[in-house]
Design a protein around this motif. Structure first.
Motif, PDB file in Angstrom:
ATOM      1  N   ARG A 194       9.936   7.010 -23.252  1.00  0.00           N
ATOM      2  CA  ARG A 194       8.597   7.468 -22.903  1.00  0.00           C
ATOM      3  C   ARG A 194       8.186   8.648 -23.761  1.00  0.00           C
ATOM      4  NH1 ARG A 194       9.284   7.249 -16.460  1.00  0.00           N
ATOM      5  NH2 ARG A 194       7.278   6.224 -16.410  1.00  0.00           N
ATOM      6  N   TYR A 248       2.831  14.770 -13.861  1.00  0.00           N
ATOM      7  CA  TYR A 248       2.318  14.127 -12.651  1.00  0.00           C
ATOM      8  C   TYR A 248       1.786  12.744 -12.978  1.00  0.00           C
ATOM      9  CZ  TYR A 248      -1.002  13.010  -8.960  1.00  0.00           C
ATOM     10  OH  TYR A 248      -1.704  12.372  -7.996  1.00  0.00           O
ATOM     11  N   GLY A 249       1.060  12.656 -14.089  1.00  0.00           N
ATOM     12  CA  GLY A 249       0.508  11.361 -14.481  1.00  0.00           C
ATOM     13  C   GLY A 249       1.592  10.332 -14.729  1.00  0.00           C
ATOM     14  N   ILE A 250       2.714  10.778 -15.275  1.00  0.00           N
ATOM     15  CA  ILE A 250       3.775   9.835 -15.625  1.00  0.00           C
ATOM     16  C   ILE A 250       4.589   9.417 -14.409  1.00  0.00           C
ATOM     17  CG2 ILE A 250       5.926   9.626 -16.918  1.00  0.00           C
ATOM     18  CD1 ILE A 250       4.533  11.565 -18.966  1.00  0.00           C
ATOM     19  N   PHE A 284       5.026  20.569 -24.015  1.00  0.00           N
ATOM     20  CA  PHE A 284       3.986  21.452 -23.506  1.00  0.00           C
ATOM     21  C   PHE A 284       4.530  22.376 -22.430  1.00  0.00           C
ATOM     22  CE2 PHE A 284       1.088  18.813 -25.765  1.00  0.00           C
ATOM     23  CZ  PHE A 284       0.037  19.666 -26.060  1.00  0.00           C
ATOM     24  N   LEU A 327       0.501   7.983   1.148  1.00  0.00           N
ATOM     25  CA  LEU A 327       0.320   9.293   0.535  1.00  0.00           C
ATOM     26  C   LEU A 327       0.366  10.355   1.619  1.00  0.00           C
ATOM     27  CD1 LEU A 327      -2.536   8.296  -1.841  1.00  0.00           C
ATOM     28  CD2 LEU A 327      -0.280   9.091  -2.534  1.00  0.00           C
ATOM     29  N   PHE A 375      -1.452  21.604 -18.607  1.00  0.00           N
ATOM     30  CA  PHE A 375      -1.548  20.341 -19.325  1.00  0.00           C
ATOM     31  C   PHE A 375      -0.234  19.569 -19.192  1.00  0.00           C
ATOM     32  CE2 PHE A 375      -2.914  18.375 -23.611  1.00  0.00           C
ATOM     33  CZ  PHE A 375      -3.592  17.379 -22.946  1.00  0.00           C
ATOM     34  N   ILE A 419      -0.821  12.911   3.912  1.00  0.00           N
ATOM     35  CA  ILE A 419      -2.101  13.449   4.354  1.00  0.00           C
ATOM     36  C   ILE A 419      -1.780  14.544   5.356  1.00  0.00           C
ATOM     37  CG2 ILE A 419      -4.258  12.917   5.531  1.00  0.00           C
ATOM     38  CD1 ILE A 419      -4.060  11.462   2.907  1.00  0.00           C
ATOM     39  N   ALA A 452       5.330   9.959 -24.032  1.00  0.00           N
ATOM     40  CA  ALA A 452       4.427  10.864 -23.337  1.00  0.00           C
ATOM     41  C   ALA A 452       5.206  11.904 -22.540  1.00  0.00           C
ATOM     42  CB  ALA A 452       3.511  10.072 -22.416  1.00  0.00           C
ATOM     43  N   LEU A 453       6.340  11.469 -21.982  1.00  0.00           N
ATOM     44  CA  LEU A 453       7.147  12.415 -21.214  1.00  0.00           C
ATOM     45  C   LEU A 453       7.701  13.512 -22.123  1.00  0.00           C
ATOM     46  CD1 LEU A 453       8.443  13.130 -18.532  1.00  0.00           C
ATOM     47  CD2 LEU A 453      10.387  11.713 -19.169  1.00  0.00           C
ATOM     48  N   LEU A 454       8.133  13.103 -23.292  1.00  0.00           N
ATOM     49  CA  LEU A 454       8.640  14.096 -24.239  1.00  0.00           C
ATOM     50  C   LEU A 454       7.537  15.070 -24.632  1.00  0.00           C
ATOM     51  CD1 LEU A 454      11.032  12.343 -26.727  1.00  0.00           C
ATOM     52  CD2 LEU A 454      11.503  13.796 -24.765  1.00  0.00           C
ATOM     53  N   MET A 511       0.842  -1.213   0.000  1.00  0.00           N
ATOM     54  CA  MET A 511       0.000   0.000   0.000  1.00  0.00           C
ATOM     55  C   MET A 511       0.873   1.258   0.000  1.00  0.00           C
ATOM     56  SD  MET A 511      -2.977   1.254  -0.098  1.00  0.00           S
ATOM     57  CE  MET A 511      -3.638  -0.395  -0.253  1.00  0.00           C
ATOM     58  N   LEU A 521       0.492  16.080 -17.095  1.00  0.00           N
ATOM     59  CA  LEU A 521       1.067  14.894 -17.729  1.00  0.00           C
ATOM     60  C   LEU A 521       2.274  14.393 -16.953  1.00  0.00           C
ATOM     61  CD1 LEU A 521       0.835  15.666 -21.520  1.00  0.00           C
ATOM     62  CD2 LEU A 521      -0.093  13.679 -20.353  1.00  0.00           C
ATOM     63  N   GLY A 560       3.810  10.259 -11.001  1.00  0.00           N
ATOM     64  CA  GLY A 560       3.075  10.044  -9.777  1.00  0.00           C
ATOM     65  C   GLY A 560       3.466  10.975  -8.656  1.00  0.00           C
TER      66      GLY A 560
END
Lengths: 491, 748
Positions: A214, A190-192, A223, A4, A184, A6, A216-218, A1, A188, A194
């Protein structure tokens, strides 16, 4: 687990105790709020507020005390104390202080509500300081928006002037779009990875999965480049700048050109070097192209301007191009040169804008023709402006010269010889339009002999900018040590 | 005040160099001193007085004192005279700083300051358009050169790790073997050539003659234009002795010595005449340093001294002639010795003889040395021939020029009448050229004295103790024979002067030396205008298009570079309900762009939003669907509300032309496809542990709620929700205020 963060798990007492590191920002925000609160009580006699605002900034300088020498991330990792923030926070406050000093005569003449003006400048300063002193993407974005939104309002403060309204709307529309693009890119990333913390992002990218490619990272990086490009006024994201600066109240244009641009560079250093340092070749090349396009287009277009305010807008675009060289190089040498240049740019550019404010609050427009004979009507201002121009061109022994020298050496050192050559050629081009103004001031006859005036507060602000330009050049060593210590190192 | 300061400072500097540093330097030692400025970048405030710096320092301060004296009378009664002396003072200090600097960046600082002060002095009579143009040209050319120099210094720093002259001279071989040797040599030479007006960068020097005459005497003949020569001499031990050096520096020098000397003879303006002979002599100095042998260095230093003395004097004499006659047009001057200027004529005769290289003057000594260097052991046989030819021709043309100056101007019978009755100048204007004339005479009669001054300089440039001996009479040598030949050719050239310069008079404009500069500046200006029309004053729509295209462009370039690794064909199957929804989305988007009424466009856009909401429903994300639905409704309502207050005309738009529409379509396609590609990339990215897992696992345990979404909204992120509600409330209040304001506006 996964665990995160908090808020409940963070010791509240520690958090409160760490607020001391946020003292400068808090003082500025409180001062701004106080100004907003008391300005309606002054019934239009808002001139003394300049002292409240200036005192606030000076107190904020003092408030830096506890932060100096501190290292690490505090306040639930929202604020980072390191060389870079230690360097940028006072630089931005210095910029704000000079702008505040330059403003009161202008505000009175153009009937701008002084209280709102000072408050917004202070809020924007809080925003840009936060941008430069955080590893947290959310905080970075909040700071950016605080500064940007204050900027939109500031640009439209000449309520009876249609051009000012246009400036505000343009700044808002394109600024909002820039923010959206940036957001944007940030989401992205953050999405890649985490994480929204740049150090964590850096770790995530260097660890394990980094080996696989990756796309998406590029894409996210592109952006981010575009998003920061807006805020830095880099070509081709610069198009709003001339209209916005020309229409905005002159002190606002001055503030935007040093404050917001500078903060965008500070934040970009953090995001790209600290967060995305592992893919440096990918973004550095883009920044190199942007630097070339920005300095060249800015300078060439500035050549033909008849309106000096517009010329200065293009000049600030060109200067952003020089600063971008630091990011294109992205070595320790490049980044420290970049920091030094931002400092030099802050004072020399404000010094040049000061002369425009001066003309403006004396009821002149900012056309080239209004500078005719200024050398006779106001010799001190004319010489000071000439000096600041010399610095912007990069003539020694001014601050601008050392800035260019350092960037130049860094570029050559990193093998980007073509970029160094471009800088040199551009410096020559810039000579053309700065020289135009100098020629008008000293070699043309004034239309009237009517003397020009300024208040002592204006004189203080002007002196601060010009003296800064001189001292940062003549006494370069301590500043250079400062920026060398402030460098964020590539992993 | 500036005058007194300048006068005092020049004398003080002269004495300090002579008495203070003199004994040390003459004994072959170096006076050095340094304080850190920006040490981590290698920049220090260093002073480095070796023989070379000492020699140039003496020239700058000594001639400076004479020029200040001369200018005090010349500028008497002129406007802004105080400012003039401030500029002149600025120049002198900068020039002294330049030659005495021990750090290359410090040298560069002073180098640029001499450029700036030269600009100010050329543009001093700024009422004249020629003065403004000349000033600008000098600034552009020398600043460009200065940047080349800076680049060279940066490369030196990166190659050797030091900017200190002392460090560099301590290891003279370091640069010659370095990979960036070629670049350093090219950039450094470029900087030196622009400053010292070498062909083809000499275009600024004739224009610089717009400066008041004392300035021409000081900056543009005796000192500043020698800065490039100084720099080449400084770097000769570091970069010289190679074939590239010989080619670049030597051949440029030869080209310049010929072009300058020849073009001089075609000039009708006395000062322009002198300016071109100066260019020619700067070519001689550069050429000798390019040759780089010991005799060449000796000759270069001797000729530097000779030229500084005689040319400074000639400029002052030109000023006196203009002062006495009211013109400097050679066509209107003649026979001045008999028409009231005999003393000026006598001075002119002495210095012109030195210029021509005749005994018993310093010019004769240096000319013998030059010929000796040309015949001496050069690096290559062919080079020797080129130098002999170049230097010989230059000598001949130079002699013809000297004859024009002395004979035509002062002694030849002439019927032309100058505007005023010629008269002698006052003492302050007559004495300085006379002192300089005494200098060439004195050094010529006592070459040992010149030898004493030049010895340390030559030793510094040649980087070894130089054993040479200066004599007036060398006996009957080959040099003497060639010298006589040169004199004879010079006299022939003078005899057929009109024929000789005829080609230069009918030169087509494009080939004139100034042509390339004008062409370049014109091209830059035209290009700028074109670019300006392209990027400025466009509607916001255009700006947004460019911005979006740039962002999408970055994306496409990135994708293009990595197209191999894209996750082709890895996506999951698509159900029929998705196809339907997507089709409606596309239709709505198209309608938004095609409908001509504002309301229609907004409603179509709303359709797109509702369809997205439907997608969320299909994907079983009810909370997102609900949020999207609400936001979409709010947006549409707000738009419609705003439209209610806009004038009717604003709600109908005519649309743009078809060409522009096509471009818009292409832009939209690129950006849209980019966004789609990005979405695909994001989906295929490996996902880190999802945050929803945490909430699902802990919702019941920590918050006691079974609806995870509710728990997130009101518990885990309760504060956020409160913040959002507050923002919405404030926004609603703002909208309400705006609506009321609008109503009032439409009523009033």
């Amino acid at each position: 687990m996964p665990t995160l963060p908090i808020v409940g798990e963070v010791d509240t007492a520690v958090l409160v105790a760490q607020l001391i590191f946020l003292l400068p920002e808090l003082i500025l925000a409180v001062t701004g709020t106080v100004i907003v609160a008391i300005s309606p009580l002054l019934r239009g006699r808002e001139r003394p507020l300049v002292f409240v605002a200036a005192t606030g900034v000076l107190a904020a300088f003092a408030g830096l005390g506890p932060s100096v020498g501190g290292a690490g991330e505090v306040l639930a990792r929202m604020l980072v104390l390191d060389g870079t923030s230690t360097f940028f926070r006072p630089v931005f406050m210095l910029g704000a202080l000079i702008v505040i000093g330059l403003s009161p005569d202008y505000l009175a003449r153009r009937q701008v509500p002084a209280g709102e003006f000072y408050a917004l400048v202070l809020f924007a300063t809080v925003g840009i300081m936060l941008m430069a002193s955080t590893h947290e993407l959310l905080m970075l974005y909040l700071g950016l928006e605080l500064a940007s939104i204050s900027g939109y309002v500031l640009a439209g403060m000449l309520r009876s002037d249609a051009r000012s309204q246009e400036a505000s709307i343009k700044l808002f529309l394109i600024g909002a779009m820039g923010s959206a693009v940036l957001l944007f890119g940030l989401s992205l990333v953050y999405g890649i990875t985490g994480s929204t913390n740049l150090v964590e992002i850096g770790h995530a990218l260097t660890g394990g999965a980094a080996a696989t490619f990756r796309p998406a990272l590029l894409a996210a990086t592109m952006f981010l480049v575009a998003g920061f490009g807006f805020k830095m006024a880099a070509v081709p994201f610069h198009m709003y700048v001339p209209d916005a600066y020309e229409g905005a109240p002159t002190p606002v244009a001055a503030f935007l050109s040093v404050g917001l641009e500078g903060a965008a560079f500070a934040a970009a250093i953090r995001v790209f070097v600290t967060g995305l340092g592992i893919i440096q070749p990918n973004w550095a090349a883009v920044f190199a192209v942007l630097a070339l396009a920005t300095m060249t287009l800015g300078n060439v277009t500035a050549l033909l301007q008849q309106n000096v305010k517009r010329m200065m807008a293009y000049s600030s675009i060109a200067q952003a191009g020089y600063i971008l060289v630091g990011l294109a190089v992205a070595t320790d040498r490049g980044i420290s040169a970049m920091l030094y240049y931002v400092l030099a740019y802050t004072v020399m550019n404000l010094g040049a804008w000061a002369a425009l404010i001066y003309l403006s609050h004396n009821g002149q427009s900012e056309e080239l023709a209004d500078f005719a004979g200024l050398g006779r009507r106001a010799p001190l201002v004319a010489w000071a402006l000439t000096f600041c121009f010399l610095s912007l061109i990069g003539i020694p022994p001014t601050a601008g010269f050392f800035g260019k020298f350092l960037l130049f050496s860094a570029a050559v050192d990193a093998g980007l010889f073509w970029l160094a050559v471009a800088m040199a050629v551009n410096s020559v081009i810039s000579l053309g339009y700065y020289w135009n103004v100098v020629r008008a001031m000293f070699m043309e006859e004034p239309a009237t002999e009517e003397p020009l005036k300024a208040s002592p507060v204006f004189g203080l602000g002007f002196t601060l900018a010009v003296l800064g330009t001189l001292l940062i050049g003549l006494g370069a060593a301590p500043f250079f040590r400062l920026v060398s210590a402030a460098v964020v190192t590539l992993p | 005040m500036a005058f007194a300061l300048g006068m005092g400072l020049s004398i003080l500097a002269f004495l300090a160099l002579l008495a203070g540093a003199g004994p040390q330097v003459l004994a072959g030692r170096v006076v050095a001193w340094s304080v850190p400025w920006m040490p981590s970048a290698g920049v220090n405030l260093s002073l480095y007085i070796d023989g070379l710096a000492w020699f140039f320092g003496l020239l700058v301060s000594g001639i400076g004192a004479l020029v200040f004296t001369y200018a005090s009378a010349y500028m008497h009664g002129a406007e802004r005279v105080n400012r003039f002396f401030w500029y002149l003072l600025l120049f002198m200090v900068s020039m002294l700083g330049l030659v005495l600097s021990g750090n290359l960046i410090l040298l560069f600082v002073f180098w640029e300051l001499t450029t700036v002060s030269s600009y100010l002095l050329i543009g001093f009579n700024y009422e004249r358009p020629e003065a403004r143009a000349g000033a600008q040209r000098s600034l552009v050319v020398t600043v460009v050169g200065g940047l080349g120099l800076l680049a060279a210094f940066v490369l030196v720093l990166l190659a050797t790790g030091s900017l200190e002259v002392a460090d560099l001279l301590a290891d003279p071989a370091a640069l010659r073997g370095h990979p960036s040797y070629g670049a350093i040599l090219a950039l450094l030479a470029f900087g030196a050539f622009t400053k010292s007006a070498q062909f083809p960068f000499h275009v600024w020097l004739p224009g610089a003659m717009e400066a008041p005459t004392p300035v021409s005497a000081y900056l543009h003949s005796a000192t500043m234009v020698k800065a490039g020569v100084f720099l080449l001499a400084r770097f000769l031990p570091l970069l010289g002795g190679t074939l590239p050096w010989l080619l670049v520096v030597g051949l440029t020098g030869v080209a310049t010595m010929l072009a300058g000397a020849y073009l001089a003879l075609s000039q009708r303006n006395l000062k322009a005449f002198l300016a071109y002979t100066t260019i020619g002599q700067l070519g001689v100095l550069t050429g000798l340093l390019g040759l780089g042998t010991l005799p060449a260095v000796v000759a270069a230093m001797a000729q530097t001294l000779n030229h500084a003395l005689y040319k400074g004097a000639l400029f002052m004499i030109a000023g006196n002639v203009e002062h006495g006659t009211g013109t400097r047009d050679l066509g209107r001057l003649g026979g001045l010795a008999r028409r009231g200027m005999p003393r000026t004529a006598a001075t002119a005769l002495v210095v012109a003889l030195s210029m021509a290289g005749l005994p018993p003057l310093l010019g004769f000594v240096s000319k013998e040395l030059i010929l000796e260097a040309a015949f001496g052991p050069g690096a290559h046989g062919w080079a020797s021939a080129v130098f002999v030819l170049g230097l010989g021709l230059n000598g001949a043309l130079n002699l013809a020029a000297a004859v024009v100056l002395a004979w035509d101007l002062f002694f030849r019978r002439s019927r032309v009448t100058p505007p005023h009755q010629p008269h002698e100048p006052g003492r302050a204007m007559a004495a300085p050229p006379a002192v300089l004339a005494a200098g060439v005479l004195g050094f010529g009669l006592a070459p040992a004295l010149a030898e004493r001054v030049l010895q340390p300089a030559v030793a510094a440039v040649a980087a070894r103790p130089a054993g040479f001996h200066l004599e007036l009479w060398h006996g009957f040598t080959a040099e003497l024979a060639v010298g006589l030949l040169v004199i004879a050719s010079g006299l022939v050239a003078y005899r057929y002067l009109a024929l000789l310069v005829a080609p230069a008079r009918v030169w087509p404009p494009a080939l004139q030396p100034i042509g390339w500069y004008e062409a370049l500046v014109g091209a830059v200006e035209r290009g700028t205008r074109r670019l300006n029309d392209l990027v400025q004053h466009r509607p916001l729509r255009h700006h947004l298009t460019v911005v979006l295209l740039a962002a999408a462009g970055f994306l496409w370039v990135t994708l293009f570079l990595h197209w191999r690794v894209l996750p082709w064909g890895q996506w999951s199957p698509v159900g029929p309900e998705f196809v339907v929804v997507a089709a409606v989305v596309v239709a709505g988007a198209l309608a938004t762009t095609l409908l001509r009424t504002g309301l229609g466009a907004i409603l179509s856009l709303g359709v797109v939003g509702y369809m997205v909401s439907l997608m969320y429903v299909i994907l079983q994300a009810p909370d997102l669907a609900l949020t999207q639905l609400l936001i979409e409704t709010l947006t549409v309502v707000l738009f419609v509300a705003v439209f209610a207050f806009l004038p009717r005309a604003a709600l109908r738009w005519a649309g743009s032309g078809y060409g522009s529409r096509g471009a818009d379509l292409a832009a939209a396609g690129l950006v849209g496809a980019g966004a789609a590609a990005l979405a695909l990339l994001a989906v295929t990215e490996p996902v880190f542990p999802r945050i929803s897992d945490y909430f699902v696992a802990n919702s019941l345990e920590l918050a006691g709620g079974k609806n995870v979404v509710n728990v997130i909204l009101v518990d885990f992120r309760g504060l956020d929700t409160m913040g959002e509600i507050t923002v919405l409330a404030i926004a609603a209040a703002g909208v309400f205020a705006l609506l009321r304001l609008g109503k009032r506006g439409s009523q009033g």
